[in-house]
Scaffold this active site. Sequence first.
Site, PDB file in Angstrom:
ATOM      1  N   GLU A  42       0.866  -1.184   0.000  1.00 45.31           N
ATOM      2  CA  GLU A  42       0.000   0.000   0.000  1.00 45.31           C
ATOM      3  C   GLU A  42       0.911   1.245   0.000  1.00 45.31           C
ATOM      4  O   GLU A  42       1.890   1.301   0.738  1.00 45.31           O
ATOM      5  CB  GLU A  42      -0.868  -0.003   1.274  1.00 45.31           C
ATOM      6  CG  GLU A  42      -1.845   1.172   1.347  1.00 45.31           C
ATOM      7  CD  GLU A  42      -2.771   1.124   2.581  1.00 45.31           C
ATOM      8  OE1 GLU A  42      -2.361   0.572   3.616  1.00 45.31           O
ATOM      9  OE2 GLU A  42      -3.898   1.651   2.485  1.00 45.31           O
ATOM     10  N   LYS A 114      -9.861   1.207  -2.487  1.00 44.17           N
ATOM     11  CA  LYS A 114     -10.040   0.749  -1.097  1.00 44.17           C
ATOM     12  C   LYS A 114     -11.477   0.975  -0.635  1.00 44.17           C
ATOM     13  O   LYS A 114     -12.005   2.091  -0.734  1.00 44.17           O
ATOM     14  CB  LYS A 114      -9.045   1.491  -0.199  1.00 44.17           C
ATOM     15  CG  LYS A 114      -8.947   0.975   1.218  1.00 44.17           C
ATOM     16  CD  LYS A 114      -7.756   1.633   1.924  1.00 44.17           C
ATOM     17  CE  LYS A 114      -7.525   1.111   3.320  1.00 44.17           C
ATOM     18  NZ  LYS A 114      -6.294   1.675   3.919  1.00 44.17           N
ATOM     19  N   CYS A 154      -5.318  -3.198   2.728  1.00 43.24           N
ATOM     20  CA  CYS A 154      -5.079  -3.053   4.155  1.00 43.24           C
ATOM     21  C   CYS A 154      -6.319  -3.215   5.034  1.00 43.24           C
ATOM     22  O   CYS A 154      -6.739  -4.325   5.295  1.00 43.24           O
ATOM     23  CB  CYS A 154      -4.361  -1.733   4.429  1.00 43.24           C
ATOM     24  SG  CYS A 154      -3.484  -1.806   6.010  1.00 43.24           S
TER      25      CYS A 154
HETATM   26  N1  LIG Z   1      -3.595   1.396   6.112  1.00 42.15           N
HETATM   27  C1  LIG Z   1      -4.529   0.807   6.815  1.00 42.15           C
HETATM   28  O1  LIG Z   1      -5.634   0.575   6.358  1.00 42.15           O
HETATM   29  C2  LIG Z   1      -4.137   0.427   8.214  1.00 42.15           C
HETATM   30  C3  LIG Z   1      -5.104  -0.522   8.848  1.00 42.15           C
HETATM   31  C4  LIG Z   1      -4.735  -0.831  10.234  1.00 42.15           C
HETATM   32  O2  LIG Z   1      -3.624  -0.606  10.690  1.00 42.15           O
HETATM   33  C5  LIG Z   1      -5.756  -1.489  11.061  1.00 42.15           C
HETATM   34  O3  LIG Z   1      -5.465  -1.703  12.257  1.00 42.15           O
HETATM   35  O4  LIG Z   1      -6.850  -1.807  10.567  1.00 42.15           O
END
Ligand SMILES: NC(=O)CCC(=O)C(=O)O
Length: 281
Positions: A42, A114, A154
């Site tokens: 990412e 996303k 993520c």
């Molecule tokens: N970049 C993200 O989406 C981080 C996501 C994350 O750390 C979480 O705990 O969920």
Amino acid sequence: MQFKIALCQMLVSPIKENNISHARSLIRGAAEKGSKLVVLPEMWCCPYSMKTLRDHAEDIEAKSSPSISMLSEAAAYHKITIVGGSIPEKSGGKLFNTCCVLGPDGEIKAKHRKLHLFDMDLPGESFRESDTFAYGDGPTIVDTEVGKIGIGICHDIRFPELSILYRLRGAHLICFPGAFNMSTGELLWELMQRSRAVDNQLFVAACSPARDPDVNSDYMIWGHSSLVGPFGEIIATTGHEEDVVIGEIDYSILQTRRENLPLEKQKRGDIYQLIDHSSGK
Ligand SMILES: NC(=O)CCC(=O)C(=O)O
């Protein structure tokens, strides 16, 4: 089908041109080691900082994106598939956190924006992705030379329904370019990769940027990119420094695992079911 996958846990600098050429050299190294699928993290083209992301946004639809042009050239040159991490995409006056999948002909095969933006409020660490990005509007599953791949970025990994949807649509592998943080990474990043793999009896590949303790960033990255198999086994992983994680994927094991434990058949569809509201992208 059996092939090598490479997860490029790259160190990202504030200078985009350097990140593009650095990513290009990591892809070259991975391809020279025989990887047929290369995954980037990412936000690999610029720091994952809400203060500066907008300055690095690229227009993918207008074909004027230097990051995606490089990925397209690299995929075609090495004849590999690339899950191109994510970059800030500008489109229609909005900003998205976007992952492109490129085929061995260099064409964009899929684009995932996303879906679940990362807003977190913990003592000492808060973050609001939704102040900067707009939400994506659909799941992304794509037929590639290296199997059927579902894409999540993520925080998308936290929502099991998305991965279940990919499994229902025939995914062999789900790729999660990600950048988990220091507060949640240690407890949850690997746990969730393994959970999504076990729940759905498929492979999960998660690729993070490397941690840079010297960078004056508003977000410190956990790292620990990994490849997980359908029994929740860690096939390949790393720590928080720059590294290219290479693992072997053998899809024949999916059938074996699904026969060993026929979870799909055992599900109680008479009691609960996932309702799919998306149009089937
Ligand atoms: N970049 C993200 O989406 C981080 C996501 C994350 O750390 C979480 O705990 O969920």
